[in-house]
Write a protein that holds these residues in place. Structure first.
Motif, PDB file in Angstrom:
ATOM      1  N   SER A 430      -3.692   4.354  -4.922  1.00 37.46           N
ATOM      2  CA  SER A 430      -2.792   3.789  -5.930  1.00 37.46           C
ATOM      3  C   SER A 430      -2.507   2.316  -5.707  1.00 37.46           C
ATOM      4  CB  SER A 430      -1.467   4.563  -5.926  1.00 37.46           C
ATOM      5  OG  SER A 430      -0.790   4.388  -4.688  1.00 37.46           O
ATOM      6  N   LEU A 431      -2.948   1.744  -4.573  1.00 37.38           N
ATOM      7  CA  LEU A 431      -2.684   0.333  -4.274  1.00 37.38           C
ATOM      8  C   LEU A 431      -3.561  -0.554  -5.138  1.00 37.38           C
ATOM      9  CD1 LEU A 431      -2.475   0.363  -0.361  1.00 37.38           C
ATOM     10  CD2 LEU A 431      -0.639   0.607  -2.017  1.00 37.38           C
ATOM     11  N   ARG A 432      -2.942  -1.390  -5.944  1.00 37.39           N
ATOM     12  CA  ARG A 432      -3.676  -2.337  -6.782  1.00 37.39           C
ATOM     13  C   ARG A 432      -3.004  -3.700  -6.691  1.00 37.39           C
ATOM     14  NH1 ARG A 432      -6.789   0.913  -6.169  1.00 37.39           N
ATOM     15  NH2 ARG A 432      -8.049   2.138  -7.639  1.00 37.39           N
ATOM     16  N   HIS A 433      -3.684  -4.626  -6.043  1.00 39.87           N
ATOM     17  CA  HIS A 433      -3.157  -5.985  -5.872  1.00 39.87           C
ATOM     18  C   HIS A 433      -4.352  -6.912  -5.686  1.00 39.87           C
ATOM     19  CE1 HIS A 433      -1.191  -9.465  -3.894  1.00 39.87           C
ATOM     20  NE2 HIS A 433      -0.115  -9.077  -4.566  1.00 39.87           N
ATOM     21  N   ALA A 493       2.215  -8.645   2.434  1.00 40.88           N
ATOM     22  CA  ALA A 493       3.578  -8.565   1.902  1.00 40.88           C
ATOM     23  C   ALA A 493       3.676  -7.487   0.830  1.00 40.88           C
ATOM     24  CB  ALA A 493       4.000  -9.924   1.349  1.00 40.88           C
ATOM     25  N   PHE A 494       2.653  -7.367  -0.011  1.00 44.49           N
ATOM     26  CA  PHE A 494       2.643  -6.308  -1.026  1.00 44.49           C
ATOM     27  C   PHE A 494       2.654  -4.925  -0.368  1.00 44.49           C
ATOM     28  CE2 PHE A 494      -0.057  -3.262  -3.331  1.00 44.49           C
ATOM     29  CZ  PHE A 494       0.679  -3.110  -4.500  1.00 44.49           C
ATOM     30  N   ILE A 495       1.847  -4.773   0.683  1.00 48.31           N
ATOM     31  CA  ILE A 495       1.799  -3.482   1.378  1.00 48.31           C
ATOM     32  C   ILE A 495       3.159  -3.146   1.992  1.00 48.31           C
ATOM     33  CG2 ILE A 495       0.749  -2.270   3.339  1.00 48.31           C
ATOM     34  CD1 ILE A 495      -1.807  -3.910   2.776  1.00 48.31           C
ATOM     35  N   HIS A 496       3.818  -4.150   2.568  1.00 44.58           N
ATOM     36  CA  HIS A 496       5.115  -3.912   3.210  1.00 44.58           C
ATOM     37  C   HIS A 496       6.232  -3.680   2.198  1.00 44.58           C
ATOM     38  CE1 HIS A 496       4.221  -5.836   7.413  1.00 44.58           C
ATOM     39  NE2 HIS A 496       3.444  -4.804   7.138  1.00 44.58           N
ATOM     40  N   THR A 497       6.257  -4.479   1.135  1.00 45.19           N
ATOM     41  CA  THR A 497       7.417  -4.512   0.247  1.00 45.19           C
ATOM     42  C   THR A 497       7.297  -3.528  -0.910  1.00 45.19           C
ATOM     43  OG1 THR A 497       7.692  -6.852   0.790  1.00 45.19           O
ATOM     44  CG2 THR A 497       8.899  -6.022  -1.115  1.00 45.19           C
ATOM     45  N   SER A 498       6.171  -3.575  -1.605  1.00 46.23           N
ATOM     46  CA  SER A 498       6.049  -2.799  -2.838  1.00 46.23           C
ATOM     47  C   SER A 498       5.815  -1.322  -2.578  1.00 46.23           C
ATOM     48  CB  SER A 498       4.912  -3.370  -3.695  1.00 46.23           C
ATOM     49  OG  SER A 498       5.196  -4.712  -4.053  1.00 46.23           O
ATOM     50  N   VAL A 499       5.024  -1.002  -1.567  1.00 42.87           N
ATOM     51  CA  VAL A 499       4.713   0.411  -1.325  1.00 42.87           C
ATOM     52  C   VAL A 499       5.259   0.909   0.008  1.00 42.87           C
ATOM     53  CG1 VAL A 499       2.659   0.461  -2.772  1.00 42.87           C
ATOM     54  CG2 VAL A 499       2.463  -0.311  -0.433  1.00 42.87           C
ATOM     55  N   LYS A 500       5.965   0.019   0.732  1.00 40.42           N
ATOM     56  CA  LYS A 500       6.654   0.421   1.966  1.00 40.42           C
ATOM     57  C   LYS A 500       5.711   1.074   2.976  1.00 40.42           C
ATOM     58  CE  LYS A 500      10.481  -0.717  -0.177  1.00 40.42           C
ATOM     59  NZ  LYS A 500      11.174  -1.984   0.095  1.00 40.42           N
ATOM     60  N   LEU A 501       4.504   0.503   3.109  1.00 44.81           N
ATOM     61  CA  LEU A 501       3.530   1.042   4.050  1.00 44.81           C
ATOM     62  C   LEU A 501       3.399   0.147   5.268  1.00 44.81           C
ATOM     63  CD1 LEU A 501       0.600   2.314   1.791  1.00 44.81           C
ATOM     64  CD2 LEU A 501       2.289   3.694   3.018  1.00 44.81           C
ATOM     65  N   ILE A 502       2.729   0.659   6.259  1.00 42.09           N
ATOM     66  CA  ILE A 502       2.381  -0.100   7.461  1.00 42.09           C
ATOM     67  C   ILE A 502       0.862  -0.163   7.535  1.00 42.09           C
ATOM     68  CG2 ILE A 502       2.466  -0.132   9.988  1.00 42.09           C
ATOM     69  CD1 ILE A 502       5.087   1.542   9.699  1.00 42.09           C
ATOM     70  N   HIS A 503       0.331  -1.356   7.718  1.00 40.28           N
ATOM     71  CA  HIS A 503      -1.130  -1.466   7.808  1.00 40.28           C
ATOM     72  C   HIS A 503      -1.619  -0.917   9.140  1.00 40.28           C
ATOM     73  CE1 HIS A 503      -5.141  -3.167   8.233  1.00 40.28           C
ATOM     74  NE2 HIS A 503      -5.147  -3.374   6.927  1.00 40.28           N
ATOM     75  N   ASP A 523      -8.803  -1.698   4.868  1.00 36.65           N
ATOM     76  CA  ASP A 523      -8.481  -0.656   5.852  1.00 36.65           C
ATOM     77  C   ASP A 523      -6.991  -0.366   5.937  1.00 36.65           C
ATOM     78  OD1 ASP A 523     -11.142  -0.471   6.341  1.00 36.65           O
ATOM     79  OD2 ASP A 523     -11.008  -0.710   8.505  1.00 36.65           O
ATOM     80  N   CYS A 524      -6.276  -0.566   4.850  1.00 36.45           N
ATOM     81  CA  CYS A 524      -4.843  -0.304   4.856  1.00 36.45           C
ATOM     82  C   CYS A 524      -4.569   1.187   5.070  1.00 36.45           C
ATOM     83  CB  CYS A 524      -4.226  -0.767   3.540  1.00 36.45           C
ATOM     84  SG  CYS A 524      -2.482  -0.378   3.383  1.00 36.45           S
ATOM     85  N   GLY A 525      -3.643   1.484   5.979  1.00 34.30           N
ATOM     86  CA  GLY A 525      -3.209   2.856   6.183  1.00 34.30           C
ATOM     87  C   GLY A 525      -4.141   3.736   6.969  1.00 34.30           C
TER      88      GLY A 525
END
Length: 674
Positions: A430-433, A493-503, A523-525
């Motif tokens: 679902s990550l789109r940036h 920043a998008f990964i941290h803020t918008s979807v609250k994930l940790i790379h 390789d996120c997540g």
């Protein structure tokens, strides 16, 4: 008219002369004034006082006490025959903005750059060796003579350009540790000293059109990008460290050989004189009495034996050839039959994606409804391996319709089962940036797991920074590096803020670049699936709180630490996975140890030396990196704040044009001042 002299001093301490048409009124500044004094006596006294002050009026004002003034004026007096350095005078400060000397640049009120090109300067330049803070010296295209002075005390010097002069003598054995050295088109002679190998950071070495002699086999430079030793008298074999340069840089050295020139000849073995004599044939040399062959029966026997051997060889070769012909004809026929049967099953892969037998129990899952290909299409695709990482191998796959994707084959992963894997993939899909690599599809089976991503045409940041550091490399310019830093920051920043994930695995190999060099985080997540051994491969980026002993999991703050290391890698050109004496190179600690009091050029990548007006920007970005790598977790900024700080860095550093400025060409210096 009456003259009198005031005692009021200007800022040059020069007395002023005032003329009045009438008798002056009394004033505190008048040295002589009396209403009772006769006019003729006042006039005489004024003349005497005027004569007493003629010397201060006409003399040269006191000279400056600047520590670099004397060497500069000494050089001017001996070399400036055309008075091109008229702005150089002993009443001025060479570093003051209002009286700055032509061609001189300063830092902290000391002369650090001297660029005097094409000014018809004559004589020697020994006095310039006293400019102990000098970093750049360019005197090319003048008429300087004499040997190169002892420059060993100029420990800060990085760029030395003396081409197109008449400098003679031998090359000094003790030169500073330079980045660029150009001594071409002079009259230098003698052998090239082995001490040049101490310049481990040397990028340019131009020695063409001199009279150097001797061997160059000992030269060994790992970072050299620009080299030329043509039109000299050097000899011997070209060393392996220089073999990557074109043949033109070695031309007109008659005794020089080796790749890319002609191959060096092996020493010739000279036969004894008796063998070279026309009357001493090989088969008579050892016969006592020098008998003729006709008197010896062994000659006829030898001839018959040779004929028999030749006939036997021909028969054997004929028989073997017939056997091989029959064998290959039968093999070729079998292969032709098999090819017709299996033409649809031929794999076109360079580094093959696993065969279809591994995928019998799984299925492809697509995101965004874009089902552009099937599993069978991937299996038939031409595949090229892009690299191996801690989680598996990545391929570039070209489908039959020309569509290109990146396929990651996961091997060393730890999952709780298909349900957990599917849930994690749903989140990542679902990550789109614009700065995050999009996951297009995935495949899950017991023994095989595939992830399908958008393909990034310009590879990853690691290879752009560290790949092919020898001749022919295309350097990564400053504006592109800053663009990459900003893009990667926005993606994280998008990964941290918008979807609250940790790379969980930020490093240069996971920063991919599209055709416009926009940075995309990949390789996120996936770190949640990584085995314990994968952490060791990213040790240089790992935050100190994630030590191997406490088994703590990655956090957003540890991501920010890794991103700070990435910024230092981008600025320094050094790889965090490098091993030094103490083990894995700790980039943040290394930067702090090198720049304890002020920034130096040693911290930054040598390839950035060709740009001007970017020192402040680089220092700004380095300070951002150091704040991200703070040992105190709570002092690290958030990624949103990091994005804002990077956006505030201007990034308009340009290549330096012009004669007095610094430019890209090796002939003109470029420098980054601390």
């Amino acid at each position: 008219m009456t003259y009198f002299i005031t005692n009021q001093l200007s800022h040059h301490h020069t007395p002023r002369i005032y003329a009045h048409s009438s008798t002056p009124q009394p004033s505190a500044g008048s040295l002589t004034h009396s209403r009772t004094m006769p006019s003729h006596r006042r006039f005489i006294l004024s003349i005497l006082l005027l004569l007493l002050h003629i010397s201060p009026l006409t003399a040269t004002p006191p000279s400056s006490n600047h520590p670099d003034l004397a060497p500069l004026l000494s050089f001017k007096s001996s070399s400036d025959v055309s008075n091109k350095l008229a702005s150089w005078n002993n009443s001025s400060d060479p570093c003051h903005s209002s009286s700055k000397f032509y061609g001189v640049s300063c830092l902290h009120n000391r002369v650090t750059g001297l660029v005097l090109e094409g000014l018809n300067l004559h004589g020697r330049f020994d006095s310039l060796a006293s400019l102990v803070k000098l970093r750049v010296l360019s005197l090319k295209r003048n008429r300087l003579v004499g040997p190169i002075p002892d420059l060993s005390n100029l420990t800060s010097m990085k760029l030395l350009f003396l081409s197109y002069n008449q400098i003679s003598g031998e090359l000094p054995p003790s030169l500073p540790s330079l980045f660029r050295l150009d001594l071409s088109h002079n009259k230098l002679e003698g052998s090239i000293p082995a001490t040049l190998n101490r310049m481990t950071d040397l990028l340019t070495l131009r020695l063409e059109e001199n009279q150097f002699s001797g061997s160059i086999e000992f030269l060994n430079f790992s970072n050299l990008q620009d080299f030329n030793i043509s039109m000299n008298n050097v000899s011997g074999e070209i060393p392996a460290s220089l073999a990557g340069f074109s043949y033109s840089v070695f031309l007109n050295n008659p005794a020089l050989c080796g790749f890319p020139l002609l191959q060096c000849r092996e020493p010739e073995i000279i036969a004894p004189d008796v063998a070279s004599s026309p009357t001493s044939l090989p088969w008579t040399a050892d016969v006592p009495g020098n008998k003729k062959p006709g008197n010896n029966g062994r000659s006829k026997i030898s001839t018959l034996a040779i004929v028999a051997i030749i006939i036997g060889d021909v028969l054997v070769l004929t028989l073997v050839s017939l056997l091989l012909f029959c064998y290959f004809c039968r093999t070729s026929a079998e292969e032709s039959t098999n090819e017709k049967k299996n033409v649809q099953q031929v794999e076109k892969t360079v580094y093959p994606i696993p065969t279809a037998t591994s995928f019998e129990k799984g299925r492809m899952v697509f995101f965004d409804g874009a089902r552009r290909f099937e599993l069978e299409d991937l299996l038939r695709a031409s595949a090229e391996m892009l690299g191996k990482g801690g989680l598996g191998t990545a391929y570039k796959a070209v489908l039959d319709d020309g569509y290109v994707v990146a396929v990651k084959r996961l091997k060393e992963v730890v999952t709780g089962g298909k349900r957990e894997f599917d849930q994690q993939m749903e989140v990542l899909g679902s990550l789109r940036h614009p700065n995050v690599v999009s996951l297009k599809a995935y495949y899950f089976a017991k023994d095989e797991k595939l992830l399908v991503y958008d393909f990034m045409t310009n590879g990853n940041l690691f290879w752009l920074l560290h790949g092919n550091r020898g001749p022919g490399r295309t350097p990564l310019d400053w504006s592109t590096r800053l663009k990459i830093a900003a893009g990667a920051a926005k993606g994280l920043a998008f990964i941290h803020t918008s979807v609250k994930l940790i790379h969980g695995n930020i490093k240069s190999t996971n920063i991919l670049l599209d055709k416009s060099f926009n940075a995309c985080v990949s390789d996120c997540g996936l770190s949640s699936f990584a085995p314990p051994t994968a952490a060791l491969r990213s040790a240089g980026y790992r935050a100190p709180e994630l030590s191997s002993s406490n088994n703590r999991k990655p956090t957003q703050k540890s991501d920010i630490y890794s991103f700070g290391v990435l910024l230092i890698e981008l600025l320094s050109g050094k790889c965090p996975s490098m091993v030094d004496i103490s083990g894995i190179l700790d980039l943040p600690r290394w930067v702090q140890s090198v720049a304890r009091e002020e920034w130096t050029a040693e911290v930054f990548d040598l390839e950035l030396m060709r740009y001007k007006d970017i020192e402040e920007e680089m220092v700004q970005l380095m300070n951002i990196a150091l704040s991200c790598t703070s040992g105190a977790v709570d002092k690290r900024p958030t990624m949103d704040h990091v994005v804002k700080m990077i956006d505030d860095v201007d990034g308009t550093g340009e290549m330096s044009p012009g004669n007095e400025s610094f430019d890209l060409d090796y002939n003109s210096p470029s420098v980054i001042e601390p």
